[in-house]
Structure formats: structure tokens, C-alpha cells
Design a protein around this motif. Structure first.
Motif, PDB file in Angstrom:
ATOM      1  N   LEU A 190       7.605   7.590 -13.290  1.00  0.00           N
ATOM      2  CA  LEU A 190       7.130   7.287 -11.977  1.00  0.00           C
ATOM      3  C   LEU A 190       7.478   5.878 -11.618  1.00  0.00           C
ATOM      4  O   LEU A 190       7.547   5.389 -10.464  1.00  0.00           O
ATOM      5  CB  LEU A 190       5.643   7.641 -11.969  1.00  0.00           C
ATOM      6  N   GLY A 191       7.083   4.743 -12.660  1.00  0.00           N
ATOM      7  CA  GLY A 191       7.438   3.608 -12.252  1.00  0.00           C
ATOM      8  C   GLY A 191       8.991   3.284 -11.948  1.00  0.00           C
ATOM      9  O   GLY A 191       9.143   2.392 -10.985  1.00  0.00           O
ATOM     10  N   VAL A 192       9.682   3.880 -12.667  1.00  0.00           N
ATOM     11  CA  VAL A 192      11.113   3.866 -12.024  1.00  0.00           C
ATOM     12  C   VAL A 192      11.344   4.114 -10.669  1.00  0.00           C
ATOM     13  O   VAL A 192      12.066   3.627  -9.765  1.00  0.00           O
ATOM     14  CB  VAL A 192      12.393   4.304 -13.047  1.00  0.00           C
ATOM     15  N   LEU A 224       2.956   6.267  -2.489  1.00  0.00           N
ATOM     16  CA  LEU A 224       3.973   7.086  -2.997  1.00  0.00           C
ATOM     17  C   LEU A 224       3.736   7.575  -4.350  1.00  0.00           C
ATOM     18  O   LEU A 224       4.023   8.614  -4.564  1.00  0.00           O
ATOM     19  CB  LEU A 224       5.239   6.270  -2.834  1.00  0.00           C
ATOM     20  N   LEU A 225       3.027   6.703  -5.112  1.00  0.00           N
ATOM     21  CA  LEU A 225       2.733   7.149  -6.886  1.00  0.00           C
ATOM     22  C   LEU A 225       1.766   8.132  -6.551  1.00  0.00           C
ATOM     23  O   LEU A 225       1.798   9.277  -7.384  1.00  0.00           O
ATOM     24  CB  LEU A 225       2.274   6.044  -7.399  1.00  0.00           C
ATOM     25  N   ARG A 226       0.701   8.084  -5.630  1.00  0.00           N
ATOM     26  CA  ARG A 226      -0.155   9.235  -5.816  1.00  0.00           C
ATOM     27  C   ARG A 226       0.440  10.531  -4.917  1.00  0.00           C
ATOM     28  O   ARG A 226       0.252  11.674  -5.873  1.00  0.00           O
ATOM     29  CB  ARG A 226      -1.344   9.172  -4.268  1.00  0.00           C
ATOM     30  N   LEU A 274       1.010  -1.087   0.152  1.00  0.00           N
ATOM     31  CA  LEU A 274       0.049   0.147  -0.203  1.00  0.00           C
ATOM     32  C   LEU A 274       1.069   1.299   0.038  1.00  0.00           C
ATOM     33  O   LEU A 274       0.448   2.392  -0.735  1.00  0.00           O
ATOM     34  CB  LEU A 274      -0.949  -0.003   1.224  1.00  0.00           C
ATOM     35  N   ALA A 275       2.081   1.323   0.655  1.00  0.00           N
ATOM     36  CA  ALA A 275       2.685   2.317   0.740  1.00  0.00           C
ATOM     37  C   ALA A 275       3.462   2.827  -0.581  1.00  0.00           C
ATOM     38  O   ALA A 275       3.632   4.063  -0.965  1.00  0.00           O
ATOM     39  CB  ALA A 275       4.025   2.172   1.682  1.00  0.00           C
TER      40      ALA A 275
END
Length: 469
Positions: A296-298, A41-43, A36-37
Motif C-alpha cells: 500500500l505504501g508503494v 486513497l489508502l482507506r 488528505l487525498a
């Protein structure tokens, strides 16, 4: 190190959304669940969402710094000398394709590539295409050779591999861990076999290059690319708790400096260095980063590695998640020992229970031996697809098919070329394993019971099914 203590495991499991729906997630060799963290983080990264290397705004500068720091985190995790050895791709598959296209022009007529029957399709089909479809169009003929494995133990036949490598073997490709048979080939011996071929590389070195498909190895072992001494290592983060969409190709810096890129345009061009008669490429590692990357994925993938250290308590003194501090190698070692030990313990528990079921046959590495944390099996008289559907009806998520290990399934003369597979990672529990075993036993003993049972689709439904024990 064995199974995590109950309290530690429950703390880890509380960090994942699948627990809210009572899912028994045992298809981890395909993809794991992100914590979930990481979604949070992505948000939060959306607050400074901007492109990298393409702006002077505070948002672009912030995002660029986080993106570049991610390369350092990943390099430290696999003990690469520096970020200069890395390129980011969409998957392990694309990473291997990147190596193939970069190397392709260097192959000479009469060369050969040696790979194995253990391989995932992603480490066979690109070389098949290069040797049998692409290069012949240019009048070059490169042979593709396949090394056998022992059908009982799943072990790579090293003698056969050595017999295939000669002075015209430019490249040896080998899985670091089988996603079907559980095999972990001894890569030090594979490296020695590659070196013994004495191929004359363009830079004057002697010996075949070695490419390791480390997709499964990355998920359950601390990768040390310098100790491995492979020329190329490919893996992807969705095998180790990160979201989909980021694969990595490690390549020795001398190769990065001399090989051409896989893709052209955008960030791989030196700033302003495009002329009517020439194009100058960017410095490493950006030379291999055409276009806008999965920024963002990296960042999320690199931060997931840091979160793993925190989740398993590998460093009791500090937290690493959401920082860019240089990773402590000892903390990484400790984290992956915990992940590997827990997954290995669960795998042996599953092997013991499944092998006690009449008519069930497990493929590959035998009980009690080290294997990747998965068990692929068939049951006499039962379709693997029916088994997987019956498991799903009981809330157990497995996988049936060839698992993209088609060569090995066909070599074993399986009809259909398929097996049922369960696989484990750090958030799985002994109870998960016991439920898997019970579900398989019920599916075998009473297959008609599950023929028309709808699959669980929500938390309540799943809880109702899985609570039957």
C-alpha cells in the motif's frame, strides 16, 4: 519561477490536514505532510486489500496490477529507462544499505571508497561499517576516504575529491543535496571525477561507480537519473508529500543483472525454482524484492507523485491522480519546476529575514545562491535546542540537532554539534516564513519568556499562540 500566487497556494494548502490546526510546518527536510487525498486513497485500497504475486483472487490480481504500475510511475518520474532499474525499500537509508551489501563481495583487498564530509550519516556509516568493521573480518582491507567542503560556502572541494580518486577507487558516494549546508554538488563533475579513476570493474568497464544520495534533491528537483548518469540513486517518498515507509534504489540495469540481492527469500525467487543444490532468482525488478513488500505504501507513494502534478496545475487538460496512465514527462517537468521555484523563493525570503537578526549565523550556501530549501543556523549565546523549543512554543515546527549530518557539524567544530533548521516545501506560504522569522527574533530577544511556556497541543492552542504575529 517564484512563489505561487495566493489563490493557488491556498488551494494547495486546503488539501492538507495540518492547516486545520494552524500548524506552521517547517521541518520538511525531515518529513513532509501527506495530502488528505492520499489518506483517502489508502482507506479505499482496503476494499481490495490483498498480497501481490501470491494469489488468483480478484483482489490479489487488482492489487498486483496497481503495485506493478507504481513501478512504472516512479520510473517515469525520475526518467529511468524502465521499472527493471528499481527496487523498493523502507527508506533512503535501507536503499543505500542495499547497495552496500550487494556490492560488498566485489571489493578487493586494497580498494577504496570515496565519500564526503557533506554526507548524511546514512551515506557514510554503511561504508564505514563495510570498510572498518565487516570486510576486515574476511581479511580484506578497503580504505574509506573523505572529501572536504569549503567551510564558508559549504561547497564540495572538487579538487580534493579528485585527489582522493585513483585506480583503486571502486565507488564514489556523494550527496545530491545537503540537509544541513544546503549544498548541491555539481554531479556532472563528480561523475567525471569518478570516471577518471579508471578502476577496472568486474564487467570490464573503467572508472569508479557513483552512488548519489538524492533524498533532499528528490524533494526539490526533477530527478533525471539518465542525465545524472549515476550508477545508484537513493531517495524516499516521505520527503515529497507521501507517507512514511518507502524508499527507492535506482541502479543501472547492467548492475541489477549482475549484482546479488540484498535480501533473500520470498518474491525474489523464481516461481518453483528452489532445489537442494541451487536457487534461481526471479526476473527484474522482483529479484530485489524479498518477502512481502510495503504494497500500500508503494501504491500511495506513486499516486502521490501523480497528485502533485494535479495540485500545482502542471497539466490543465487532465487529472493524473488515481490513474495508471503513462505520465507525461512535460507535466512532471512543469510540476517540479513549480515546487522547486516556490520552495526556493521561500528559502531566500527566510535567509534575508534571519540574516538580519543580530548574532545569527546561517551555515553553508550564501544568500542569493541556489541551495536545497532549508536554512540551518545558530545564534550566538543561544542553544539551538532552546531555540527550537521556543519556536515550538510559538507554533513553529523546526528541528534542532545534527540532522544526521554529524560529520559536517563536527568539521565546523560546533559545540554542541548541532544547529536549528527550518525547511520549506510547496504548501508553505510567505506568511509561514515571516512567522518563522518573527518567532526566532522573539526567542532571541526574550528567551526567558518561552522557558516555561507549554507547547501548543491542539488547534485552538496553536491558533492562540501563532496569532500573536
Amino acid at each position: 519561477m517564484g512563489t505561487l500566487a495566493s489563490r493557488e497556494l491556498e488551494l494547495i494548502r486546503s488539501q492538507f490536514a495540518f492547516g486545520l490546526r494552524e500548524r506552521i510546518v517547517t521541518n520538511n527536510a525531515a518529513s513532509t505532510q501527506p495530502p488528505l487525498a492520499v489518506w483517502e486513497l489508502l482507506r479505499d485500497l482496503s476494499e481490495t486489500y490483498e498480497n501481490v504475486h501470491r494469489g488468483q483472487s480478484d483482489a490479489s490480481i487488482t492489487t498486483t496490477a496497481a503495485f506493478e504500475a507504481s513501478f512504472d510511475t516512479i520510473a517515469a518520474w525520475i526518467n529511468a529507462p524502465s521499472r527493471l532499474t528499481l527496487s523498493m525499500h523502507r527508506s533512503t537509508t535501507e536503499a543505500i544499505n542495499a547497495a552496500m551489501y550487494s556490492l560488498m563481495a566485489d571489493f578487493r583487498d586494497g580498494d577504496n571508497v570515496v565519500t564526503t564530509l557533506l554526507e548524511h550519516n546514512s551515506n557514510y556509516v554503511p561504508w564505514h561499517a563495510m570498510c572498518r568493521e565487516i570486510l576486515p573480518r574476511f581479511g580484506r582491507h578497503v580504505e574509506l576516504r573523505l572529501a572536504r567542503f569549503d567551510r564558508e560556502s559549504g561547497e564540495l572541494d572538487l579538487d580534493h575529491l579528485a585527489s582522493l580518486v585513483d585506480a583503486r577507487t571502486k565507488l564514489v558516494c556523494c550527496s545530491g543535496g545537503s540537509n544541513f549546508l544546503g549544498t548541491k554538488p555539481p554531479l556532472d563533475r563528480v561523475r567525471a571525477i569518478a570516471d577518471a579513476g579508471a578502476y577496472a570493474q568486474p564487467d570490464g568497464r573503467r572508472g569508479a561507480l557513483l552512488l548519489v544520495d538524492a533524498a533532499q534533491l528528490f524533494a526539490s528537483t526533477r530527478l533525471d537519473v539518465q542525465a545524472m548518469d549515476a550508477d545508484f540513486v537513493a531517495f524516499s517518498f516521505h520527503k515529497l508529500l507521501a507517507p512514511f515507509g518507502v524508499g527507492v534504489l535506482y541502479a543501472k540495469e547492467v548492475l541489477r543483472e549482475t549484482l546479488p540481492p540484498f535480501l533473500y527469500g520470498g518474491d525474489m525467487i523464481a516461481d518453483g525454482r528452489v532445489f537442494p543444490d541451487r536457487v534461481e532468482y526471479n526476473e527484474l525488478p522482483w529479484k530485489f524484492s524479498a518477502g512481502t513488500p510495503n504494497i500500500l505504501g508503494v501504491i500511495a507513494s506513486a499516486q502521490t507523485l501523480r497528485l502533485i502534478v494535479d495540485l500545482v496545475g502542471a497539466d490543465p487538460v487532465r487529472a493524473w491522480f488515481r490513474t495508471d496512465d503513462p505520465l507525461d514527462p512535460a507535466a512532471v517537468d512543469a510540476a517540479m519546476r513549480t515546487v522547486a521555484g516556490h520552495a526556493a523563493s521561500l528559502t531566500q525570503r527566510a535567509m534575508d529575514g534571519l540574516c538580519a537578526i543580530d548574532g545569527l549565523h546561517v551555515y553553508g550556501v550564501p544568500r542569493g545562491s541556489e541551495r536545497t530549501p532549508l536554512v540551518a543556523f545558530n545564534v550566538e549565546g543561544h542553544s539551538p535546542f532552546d531555540l527550537a523549543r521556543a519556536l515550538n512554543a510559538q507554533g513553529v515546527e523546526s528541528r534542532a540537532g545534527c540532522h544526521c549530518a554529524t560529520l559536517a557539524h563536527r568539521d565546523l567544530e560546533l559545540d554542541p554539534a548541532a544547529s536549528c533548521r527550518v525547511s520549506f516545501t510547496v504548501y508553505n506560504s510567505p506568511d509561514d516564513v515571516d512567522r518563522v522569522i518573527s518567532a526566532v527574533r522573539r526567542a532571541v530577544d526574550d528567551p526567558g519568556r518561552f522557558a516555561s511556556m507549554p507547547a501548543p497541543v491542539a488547534g485552538a492552542a496553536a491558533a492562540t499562540v501563532t496569532s500573536r504575529g
